[in-house]
Scaffold this motif. Structure first.
Motif, PDB file in Angstrom:
ATOM      1  N   GLY A  61       1.297 -12.625  -3.745  1.00 26.64           N
ATOM      2  CA  GLY A  61       0.349 -12.304  -4.811  1.00 26.64           C
ATOM      3  C   GLY A  61      -0.750 -11.350  -4.400  1.00 26.64           C
ATOM      4  N   VAL A  62      -0.581 -10.635  -3.304  1.00 31.09           N
ATOM      5  CA  VAL A  62      -1.599  -9.682  -2.854  1.00 31.09           C
ATOM      6  C   VAL A  62      -1.486  -8.414  -3.696  1.00 31.09           C
ATOM      7  CG1 VAL A  62      -2.535  -8.400  -0.892  1.00 31.09           C
ATOM      8  CG2 VAL A  62      -1.437 -10.633  -0.526  1.00 31.09           C
ATOM      9  N   GLY A  63      -2.519  -8.072  -4.398  1.00 31.83           N
ATOM     10  CA  GLY A  63      -2.487  -6.903  -5.269  1.00 31.83           C
ATOM     11  C   GLY A  63      -1.585  -7.106  -6.471  1.00 31.83           C
ATOM     12  N   GLY A  64      -1.334  -8.350  -6.829  1.00 29.40           N
ATOM     13  CA  GLY A  64      -0.464  -8.648  -7.963  1.00 29.40           C
ATOM     14  C   GLY A  64       0.779  -9.371  -7.513  1.00 29.40           C
ATOM     15  N   THR A  65       1.742  -8.626  -6.982  1.00 26.20           N
ATOM     16  CA  THR A  65       2.993  -9.235  -6.529  1.00 26.20           C
ATOM     17  C   THR A  65       3.315  -8.860  -5.086  1.00 26.20           C
ATOM     18  OG1 THR A  65       4.090  -7.387  -7.667  1.00 26.20           O
ATOM     19  CG2 THR A  65       4.101  -9.511  -8.789  1.00 26.20           C
ATOM     20  N   GLY A  66       2.339  -8.360  -4.349  1.00 24.81           N
ATOM     21  CA  GLY A  66       2.581  -7.938  -2.979  1.00 24.81           C
ATOM     22  C   GLY A  66       2.750  -9.103  -2.021  1.00 24.81           C
ATOM     23  N   VAL A  67       3.444  -8.843  -0.925  1.00 22.99           N
ATOM     24  CA  VAL A  67       3.702  -9.836   0.117  1.00 22.99           C
ATOM     25  C   VAL A  67       3.174  -9.304   1.444  1.00 22.99           C
ATOM     26  CG1 VAL A  67       5.484 -11.101   1.392  1.00 22.99           C
ATOM     27  CG2 VAL A  67       5.775 -10.661  -1.052  1.00 22.99           C
ATOM     28  N   VAL A  68       2.518 -10.176   2.209  1.00 22.14           N
ATOM     29  CA  VAL A  68       2.049  -9.802   3.548  1.00 22.14           C
ATOM     30  C   VAL A  68       2.473 -10.883   4.525  1.00 22.14           C
ATOM     31  CG1 VAL A  68       0.080  -9.244   5.019  1.00 22.14           C
ATOM     32  CG2 VAL A  68       0.051  -8.601   2.604  1.00 22.14           C
ATOM     33  N   GLY A  69       3.095 -10.477   5.611  1.00 23.46           N
ATOM     34  CA  GLY A  69       3.420 -11.387   6.703  1.00 23.46           C
ATOM     35  C   GLY A  69       2.718 -10.917   7.966  1.00 23.46           C
ATOM     36  N   ARG A  70       2.152 -11.854   8.702  1.00 21.12           N
ATOM     37  CA  ARG A  70       1.449 -11.501   9.945  1.00 21.12           C
ATOM     38  C   ARG A  70       1.997 -12.344  11.088  1.00 21.12           C
ATOM     39  NH1 ARG A  70      -4.938 -11.993   9.903  1.00 21.12           N
ATOM     40  NH2 ARG A  70      -4.403 -14.178   9.497  1.00 21.12           N
ATOM     41  N   LEU A  71       2.304 -11.659  12.189  1.00 19.40           N
ATOM     42  CA  LEU A  71       2.786 -12.331  13.390  1.00 19.40           C
ATOM     43  C   LEU A  71       1.911 -11.889  14.551  1.00 19.40           C
ATOM     44  CD1 LEU A  71       4.970 -14.220  14.533  1.00 19.40           C
ATOM     45  CD2 LEU A  71       6.355 -12.187  15.002  1.00 19.40           C
ATOM     46  N   ARG A  72       1.071 -12.782  15.023  1.00 24.93           N
ATOM     47  CA  ARG A  72       0.197 -12.488  16.160  1.00 24.93           C
ATOM     48  C   ARG A  72       0.930 -12.848  17.448  1.00 24.93           C
ATOM     49  NH1 ARG A  72      -5.602 -15.016  14.085  1.00 24.93           N
ATOM     50  NH2 ARG A  72      -5.485 -14.265  11.939  1.00 24.93           N
ATOM     51  N   ASN A  73       0.865 -11.922  18.386  1.00 25.84           N
ATOM     52  CA  ASN A  73       1.639 -12.122  19.616  1.00 25.84           C
ATOM     53  C   ASN A  73       0.875 -11.562  20.810  1.00 25.84           C
ATOM     54  OD1 ASN A  73       3.963 -12.989  21.052  1.00 25.84           O
ATOM     55  ND2 ASN A  73       4.831 -10.926  20.977  1.00 25.84           N
ATOM     56  N   GLY A  74      -0.328 -12.075  20.998  1.00 28.56           N
ATOM     57  CA  GLY A  74      -1.132 -11.661  22.139  1.00 28.56           C
ATOM     58  C   GLY A  74      -1.937 -10.400  21.876  1.00 28.56           C
ATOM     59  N   ASP A  75      -2.563  -9.907  22.950  1.00 34.19           N
ATOM     60  CA  ASP A  75      -3.398  -8.715  22.852  1.00 34.19           C
ATOM     61  C   ASP A  75      -2.531  -7.471  22.716  1.00 34.19           C
ATOM     62  OD1 ASP A  75      -5.659 -10.270  23.144  1.00 34.19           O
ATOM     63  OD2 ASP A  75      -5.660 -10.066  25.342  1.00 34.19           O
ATOM     64  N   GLY A  76      -3.020  -6.533  21.925  1.00 34.71           N
ATOM     65  CA  GLY A  76      -2.284  -5.289  21.732  1.00 34.71           C
ATOM     66  C   GLY A  76      -2.575  -4.708  20.369  1.00 34.71           C
ATOM     67  N   PRO A  77      -1.988  -3.586  20.055  1.00 37.63           N
ATOM     68  CA  PRO A  77      -2.238  -2.918  18.778  1.00 37.63           C
ATOM     69  C   PRO A  77      -1.671  -3.697  17.595  1.00 37.63           C
ATOM     70  CG  PRO A  77      -0.488  -1.820  19.968  1.00 37.63           C
ATOM     71  CD  PRO A  77      -1.037  -2.846  20.899  1.00 37.63           C
ATOM     72  N   THR A  78      -2.192  -3.371  16.416  1.00 35.60           N
ATOM     73  CA  THR A  78      -1.674  -3.930  15.173  1.00 35.60           C
ATOM     74  C   THR A  78      -0.843  -2.859  14.479  1.00 35.60           C
ATOM     75  OG1 THR A  78      -3.548  -5.438  14.895  1.00 35.60           O
ATOM     76  CG2 THR A  78      -2.268  -4.909  12.921  1.00 35.60           C
ATOM     77  N   VAL A  79       0.422  -3.168  14.235  1.00 35.33           N
ATOM     78  CA  VAL A  79       1.362  -2.222  13.636  1.00 35.33           C
ATOM     79  C   VAL A  79       1.811  -2.770  12.282  1.00 35.33           C
ATOM     80  CG1 VAL A  79       3.602  -1.086  13.867  1.00 35.33           C
ATOM     81  CG2 VAL A  79       2.135  -1.392  15.876  1.00 35.33           C
ATOM     82  N   LEU A  80       1.716  -1.951  11.260  1.00 38.31           N
ATOM     83  CA  LEU A  80       2.125  -2.358   9.914  1.00 38.31           C
ATOM     84  C   LEU A  80       3.440  -1.689   9.543  1.00 38.31           C
ATOM     85  CD1 LEU A  80      -0.133  -2.692   6.781  1.00 38.31           C
ATOM     86  CD2 LEU A  80       2.049  -1.482   6.620  1.00 38.31           C
ATOM     87  N   LEU A  81       4.424  -2.499   9.145  1.00 34.48           N
ATOM     88  CA  LEU A  81       5.683  -2.009   8.611  1.00 34.48           C
ATOM     89  C   LEU A  81       5.685  -2.273   7.115  1.00 34.48           C
ATOM     90  CD1 LEU A  81       8.257  -3.410  11.211  1.00 34.48           C
ATOM     91  CD2 LEU A  81       7.007  -1.240  11.270  1.00 34.48           C
TER      92      LEU A  81
END
Length: 416
Positions: A61-81
């Motif tokens: 429901g993000v922005g209406g019908t949007g989906v967001v998944g987050r997987l944290r895996n230690g220190d490092g950059p954040t990459v969005l696909l």
């Protein structure tokens, strides 16, 4: 033979045993059940379910019908696909066994394939998290076709709630012999602007045209004259397209209507050219209506605008290089900017976040081989393209499209 770079080797390892039958089933299911912009409830639910099963913190429901998944895996950059999810109001004519079951709606742009690729990549990266460090954001974006989805997700706190990414990665299914991965280090897709014109006439009986001001005739002159905007008002080196996508007027054969409506789509590769086109449209519309004696000035309304898609050269060079390692150097090339448009840059907050966006060619081998022409451009003009009722990506591109996202992400994430 050279040894592949670490990210390429890891990507090949993580995708060596992809559940291809499961992903193909997902793709067929999504294709059978297309959903229009901001109605992608079923699609969003399927994506969110797969992300949860893979271990992602998941929000819907993000922005209406949007989906967001987050997987944290230690220190490092954040990459969005990112993948877009919406379908188009197109009646499917592919004849596929898994053709759309929704009358007049079809995944004619490949967004069902995009969601499938994103799902496979998210699952592969989650299963192989010992190979990388950082945070992976996976976004299913709604309403790309209307240019609303990215802005709605950002306005709904996409980055405030889930973290601001260091880089964005996305891809699009495109016509061309399956197995190519075109990249452009700068401008890759054009800006698009929608314009609506209302011509006001004076209606009456078809037997007494002298007592009317016929807006249909004026609209016809307008459509013809508008073709000169690109051919006569822009320099030959300026890439631009002006399309009249819709013209509507009248209700009966013998009634001269009181108004006519025209819908335009403009494509440009610079803001200067866009503004020149808009100024010419307004001038021509007012001039034709004045010449016809219309009782009111025309209404010219500028609607949705897609920005240009301009890759960060350094980011795209890294992703293109890893794709060359994974698939072969001859599969990656610079096609130059396309006149198509995309809502992806809206996620970049006015390009403050660097991104790489590329194409994956998906035309079935038999269709490509039978296409008219001898050269790549000639064949491209002959095969079904995006938004065609015959657009049908080949299932052989499911696994490669997952590998492009996985390898691109690994090239940006810290090594585990």
């Amino acid at each position: 033979m050279t040894t592949p770079a670490p990210a390429a080797r890891t990507a090949l390892d993580l995708t060596a045993d992809l559940p291809v039958p499961s992903l193909e089933d997902l793709y067929r299911d999504l294709h059978r059940h297309p959903e229009l912009s901001l109605r992608e409830h079923r699609t969003a639910g399927l994506l969110a379910g797969r992300l949860r099963e893979a271990g992602f913190e998941t929000a819907e429901g993000v922005g209406g019908t949007g989906v967001v998944g987050r997987l944290r895996n230690g220190d490092g950059p954040t990459v969005l696909l990112r993948a877009d999810m919406d379908a188009l109001p197109v009646r499917e004519e592919t004849g596929l066994s898994y053709a759309s079951r929704t009358d007049g709606v079809m995944h004619a742009c490949g967004h069902d394939l995009h969601v499938t690729w994103l799902t496979g990549a998210a699952e592969a990266l989650a299963a192989g998290r010992e190979t990388w460090q950082g945070t992976l954001l996976v976004v299913g974006q709604p309403a790309e076709e209307t240019g609303q989805g990215a802005a709605r997700m950002v306005a709904d706190g996409l980055y405030d709630r889930f973290g601001r990414p260091d880089v964005l990665l996305g891809q699009h299914a495109a016509p061309g012999p399956a197995g190519l991965y075109p990249h452009a280090p700068g401008l890759i897709m054009s800006a698009s602007t929608e314009v609506d014109i209302v011509v006001h006439g004076r209606g009456g009986h078809g037997s007494r045209p002298e007592a009317t001001v016929d807006p249909v005739v004026t609209a016809a002159y307008l459509v013809t004259r508008l073709q000169t905007v690109v051919s006569r008002e822009l320099a030959a080196g300026d890439s631009a397209v002006l399309t009249v996508g819709r013209i509507e007027a009248g209700t009966r054969h013998n009634i001269i209507p009181s108004e006519a409506r025209i819908s335009l789509n403009l494509r440009s590769q610079s803001e200067e050219v866009r503004q020149r086109m808009l100024a010419a449209i307004r001038r021509i519309a007012h001039g034709e209506c004045l010449a016809a004696g219309c009782p009111r000035e025309p209404e010219v309304t500028v609607g949705s605008t897609f920005p240009v898609t301009v890759n960060d050269a350094a980011t795209d060079a890294v992703v293109a290089a890893v794709h060359g390692e994974v698939f072969g150097a001859d599969t990656v090339f610079d096609p130059g900017p396309a006149m198509g448009s995309e809502d992806f840059p809206g996620l970049a907050l006015d390009r403050a976040i660097p991104y790489s966006y590329w194409f994956v060619t998906t035309t079935p081998p038999q269709v490509w081989d039978e296409a008219l022409g001898d050269t790549l451009p000639e064949k491209l003009a002959s095969v079904p393209s995006n938004h065609s009722p015959h657009f049908a990506p080949d299932l052989s591109t499911v696994a490669p499209g997952v590998r492009t996202l996985v390898s691109g992400a690994l090239a940006m994430l810290a090594a585990g």
